[in-house]
Design a protein around this motif. Structure first.
Motif, short mmCIF file in Angstrom:
data_model
loop_
_atom_site.label_atom_id
_atom_site.label_comp_id
_atom_site.label_asym_id
_atom_site.label_seq_id
_atom_site.Cartn_x
_atom_site.Cartn_y
_atom_site.Cartn_z
N ALA A 9 7.45 0.50 1.03
CA ALA A 9 8.44 1.30 0.31
C ALA A 9 7.88 2.67 -0.07
O ALA A 9 8.56 3.69 0.03
N ALA A 10 6.63 2.69 -0.51
CA ALA A 10 6.02 3.96 -0.93
C ALA A 10 5.84 4.91 0.24
O ALA A 10 6.11 6.12 0.14
N LEU A 11 5.39 4.38 1.38
CA LEU A 11 5.20 5.23 2.55
C LEU A 11 6.54 5.69 3.11
O LEU A 11 6.67 6.83 3.58
N ASP A 12 7.52 4.83 3.07
CA ASP A 12 8.86 5.21 3.50
C ASP A 12 9.40 6.33 2.61
O ASP A 12 9.92 7.34 3.08
N TRP A 13 9.26 6.15 1.30
CA TRP A 13 9.73 7.15 0.33
C TRP A 13 9.03 8.49 0.56
O TRP A 13 9.67 9.54 0.58
N SER A 14 7.73 8.46 0.73
CA SER A 14 6.99 9.72 0.89
C SER A 14 7.40 10.44 2.17
O SER A 14 7.44 11.67 2.21
N SER A 15 7.73 9.68 3.22
CA SER A 15 8.13 10.32 4.48
C SER A 15 9.46 11.05 4.34
O SER A 15 9.76 11.95 5.13
N ARG A 16 10.24 10.68 3.34
CA ARG A 16 11.56 11.28 3.14
C ARG A 16 11.60 12.32 2.03
O ARG A 16 12.53 13.14 1.97
N HIS A 17 10.64 12.27 1.11
CA HIS A 17 10.72 13.11 -0.08
C HIS A 17 9.56 14.08 -0.27
O HIS A 17 9.67 14.99 -1.09
N LEU A 18 8.46 13.86 0.45
CA LEU A 18 7.28 14.69 0.23
C LEU A 18 6.90 15.47 1.47
O LEU A 18 7.20 15.07 2.60
N ARG A 19 6.22 16.59 1.24
CA ARG A 19 5.57 17.30 2.34
C ARG A 19 4.40 16.44 2.82
O ARG A 19 3.76 15.77 2.01
N PRO A 20 4.10 16.44 4.12
CA PRO A 20 3.00 15.62 4.62
C PRO A 20 1.68 15.79 3.85
O PRO A 20 0.99 14.79 3.59
N PRO A 21 1.28 17.02 3.42
CA PRO A 21 0.02 17.13 2.68
C PRO A 21 0.03 16.46 1.32
O PRO A 21 -1.03 16.34 0.69
N GLU A 22 1.19 16.02 0.86
CA GLU A 22 1.28 15.35 -0.43
C GLU A 22 1.13 13.83 -0.32
O GLU A 22 1.20 13.13 -1.33
N LEU A 23 0.91 13.33 0.89
CA LEU A 23 0.74 11.88 1.05
C LEU A 23 -0.35 11.30 0.15
O LEU A 23 -0.19 10.20 -0.39
N PRO A 24 -1.49 11.98 -0.07
CA PRO A 24 -2.53 11.41 -0.94
C PRO A 24 -2.05 11.14 -2.37
O PRO A 24 -2.66 10.34 -3.07
N SER A 25 -0.97 11.78 -2.80
CA SER A 25 -0.46 11.50 -4.14
C SER A 25 0.16 10.11 -4.21
O SER A 25 0.29 9.53 -5.29
N VAL A 26 0.54 9.59 -3.06
CA VAL A 26 1.08 8.22 -2.98
C VAL A 26 0.00 7.25 -2.52
O VAL A 26 -0.13 6.14 -3.05
N LEU A 27 -0.78 7.68 -1.52
CA LEU A 27 -1.83 6.83 -0.93
C LEU A 27 -3.18 7.52 -1.14
O LEU A 27 -3.65 8.26 -0.28
N PRO A 28 -3.81 7.30 -2.28
CA PRO A 28 -5.09 7.98 -2.57
C PRO A 28 -6.17 7.62 -1.57
O PRO A 28 -6.17 6.52 -1.00
N LEU A 29 -7.09 8.54 -1.36
CA LEU A 29 -8.16 8.34 -0.39
C LEU A 29 -8.96 7.06 -0.64
O LEU A 29 -9.23 6.31 0.32
N PRO A 30 -9.36 6.72 -1.87
CA PRO A 30 -10.14 5.49 -2.06
C PRO A 30 -9.41 4.24 -1.59
O PRO A 30 -10.03 3.32 -1.04
N LEU A 31 -8.08 4.20 -1.79
CA LEU A 31 -7.31 3.05 -1.32
C LEU A 31 -7.28 3.01 0.20
O LEU A 31 -7.49 1.96 0.82
N LEU A 32 -7.04 4.16 0.82
CA LEU A 32 -7.03 4.22 2.28
C LEU A 32 -8.36 3.74 2.84
O LEU A 32 -8.41 2.94 3.78
N GLN A 33 -9.46 4.22 2.28
CA GLN A 33 -10.78 3.84 2.76
C GLN A 33 -11.01 2.34 2.64
O GLN A 33 -11.54 1.70 3.55
N ARG A 34 -10.59 1.78 1.52
CA ARG A 34 -10.82 0.35 1.32
C ARG A 34 -10.00 -0.49 2.29
O ARG A 34 -10.48 -1.50 2.81
N LEU A 35 -8.76 -0.06 2.55
CA LEU A 35 -7.90 -0.78 3.48
C LEU A 35 -8.46 -0.74 4.90
O LEU A 35 -8.55 -1.77 5.58
N VAL A 36 -8.86 0.45 5.34
CA VAL A 36 -9.39 0.58 6.70
C VAL A 36 -10.69 -0.20 6.85
O VAL A 36 -10.93 -0.87 7.87
#
Length: 463
Positions: A62-89
């Motif tokens: 839901a968060a990624l879907d929302w960001s794709s519709r409401h945010l500029r692409p460079p604002e993705l880290p405000s929804v998906l912070p780097l530490p979370l991305l790193q831990r998931l990968v």
């Protein structure tokens, strides 16, 4: 939606989300009118107990879907912070790197009647190419992964489409949550070369800015761990491109010492082509960013890039400049040798098939390319209305498809075609789609990095 049969196609069209007028560049806003909470107020975080759940993945989706519709692409880290991305990968990479080149996928269960009642099945998915919203629909339409519903994704998660990163991360989350029920195979676009040409590298740089090179490196490391193929229930072979050659050394083969003194074959006679074995596939080195061109490392290149042909025999794929072409006789040989009924591969979308008049088109997301005594060869493509960005006004308007293989024999494919989620959120492309039209024409073998070193990525900058 449950339709049995070998060539039944079931079509569904989801209600279209609303979107705004198109921006002029990839960093422009993608704003929709869906009413939902703003996830930037409470950015996503790794679960406190360290374990992913369905609810957490639903929140991520839901968060990624929302960001794709409401945010500029460079604002993705405000929804998906780097530490979370790193831990998931990292969590997903740790799982993937331990898996064999060719997975053995079986539906475990002691109660056959209960397995039938629960609709136990394996869902096979083809190329999705960063079409995140179509992937969300596909997962829901097919019935989300569960103990009785295994998913096998056949590669090409990124490039071409504008949401390759979101697509890849969502599938990694499912992998971490259900590692023995979600299987991610590698496609030819999960490579350093393709991602540098077809948009994924630039997408990451735009979305994560100064942190982009770090994110890109981690994704490439994860790509290296993706398995090459699978055998489902001992009866169905799946791989992105398909079959591969034998690389048994000839008497004239030279051996030299590689890293850590490991002996590597540096000369294999490619003038004598014969089908490779599953034993050779298991021994191939897959932890390379791009297919190498020598020795046993020829196998990953074949598995990821080869195509079927209606003509008998095994030959070099001159059109692509990499991989093989194989005929119905080779399909029969492979199926019969390993007591298989189906080969399910992907790799060719409507654009590729548009130029191959010897094979059926990809209008419905799948084709049956070979029908032989022992079984069938199927090409499966799961990105509808592909490609997202196209230089010509006329579009293919193809449907995507997925295949359901039902318990207990898993050998009767049930085809489900579906249309694209429209209109897509508006966003610009991350590659020059007017010039980079076709992978066959644009493939530059000399520029491919045949090693697994990522040192060059550290200095990557956005154009």
């Amino acid at each position: 939606m449950s339709h049995q049969g070998e060539e039944i196609s079931s079509s569904s069209t989801p209600p279209p989300p609303s979107s705004s007028s198109p921006p002029s560049d990839p960093t422009a806003a993608s704003v929709g009118s869906r009413s939902c909470p703003n996830p930037t107020e409470t950015p996503l975080a790794w679960p406190s107990d360290g374990s992913l759940t369905r609810e957490w993945i639903a929140g991520l989706t839901a968060a990624l879907d929302w960001s794709s519709r409401h945010l500029r692409p460079p604002e993705l880290p405000s929804v998906l912070p780097l530490p979370l991305l790193q831990r998931l990968v990292l969590a997903a990479s740790n799982i993937l790197h331990k898996e064999p080149n060719c997975l053995r996928i079986d539906m475990d269960g002691d109660d056959d009647a209960e397995m039938r009642r629960s609709g136990a099945a394996v869902v096979v998915v083809g190329d999705v190419h960063g079409q995140f919203h179509d992937v969300i629909f596909l997962l829901e339409h097919a019935g989300f992964p569960s103990e009785n519903r295994i998913f096998v994704f056949n590669g090409d998660y990124v490039d071409r489409g504008a949401w390759g990163l979101e697509t890849f991360l969502l599938l990694l989350a499912w992998k971490v949550f259900l590692p023995h029920r979600v299987f991610l195979l590698r496609g030819n676009h999960e490579s350093k070369y393709c991602t540098s040409v077809y948009g994924f590298e630039k997408e990451v740089m735009v979305k994560y800015g100064d942190q982009g090179p770090q994110v890109y490196r981690k994704c490439l490391r994860c790509f290296e761990g993706l398995p090459l193929a699978s055998i489902i229930a001992g009866r169905v072979y799946t791989a992105h491109g398909g079959l591969f050659r034998s690389v048994s050394p000839t008497p004239s083969s030279k051996r030299s010492k590689g890293k850590k003194g490991r002996k590597v074959i540096t000369n294999v006679d490619t003038s004598i082509l014969k089908l490779g074995s599953l034993e050779e596939l298991l021994k191939a080195r897959r932890t390379v960013l791009d297919p190498p061109w020598e020795g046993s490392n020829l196998i990953p290149g074949d598995v990821l890039w080869s195509d079927p042909s209606p003509k008998p025999g095994l030959s070099l794929n001159e059109e692509r400049g990499i991989g093989l072409l194989w005929g119905p006789d080779c399909t029969e040989e492979f199926l019969k040798k390993y007591n298989l009924k189906l080969i399910i591969r992907s790799h060719e979308g409507p654009d590729a098939r548009d130029k191959r008049h010897d094979l059926a088109g990809m209008d419905n997301g799948y084709t049956i390319d070979h029908q032989v005594e022992s079984g069938k060869l199927i090409t499966l493509f799961s990105a509808p209305d592909y490609p997202q960005f196209q230089a010509t006004e006329e579009r293919y308007n193809n449907r995507g498809a997925y295949i359901v293989l039902h318990f207990p024999d898993f050998t009767t494919p049930e085809f489900h075609s579906f249309e694209a989620v429209k209109p897509r959120p508006k966003v610009g492309a991350y590659y020059n789609f007017e010039e980079v039209i076709d992978s066959d024409e644009e493939l530059d073998l000399q520029s491919m990095d045949n090693g697994s070193s990522l040192d060059a990525v550290a200095s990557t900058t956005v154009d």
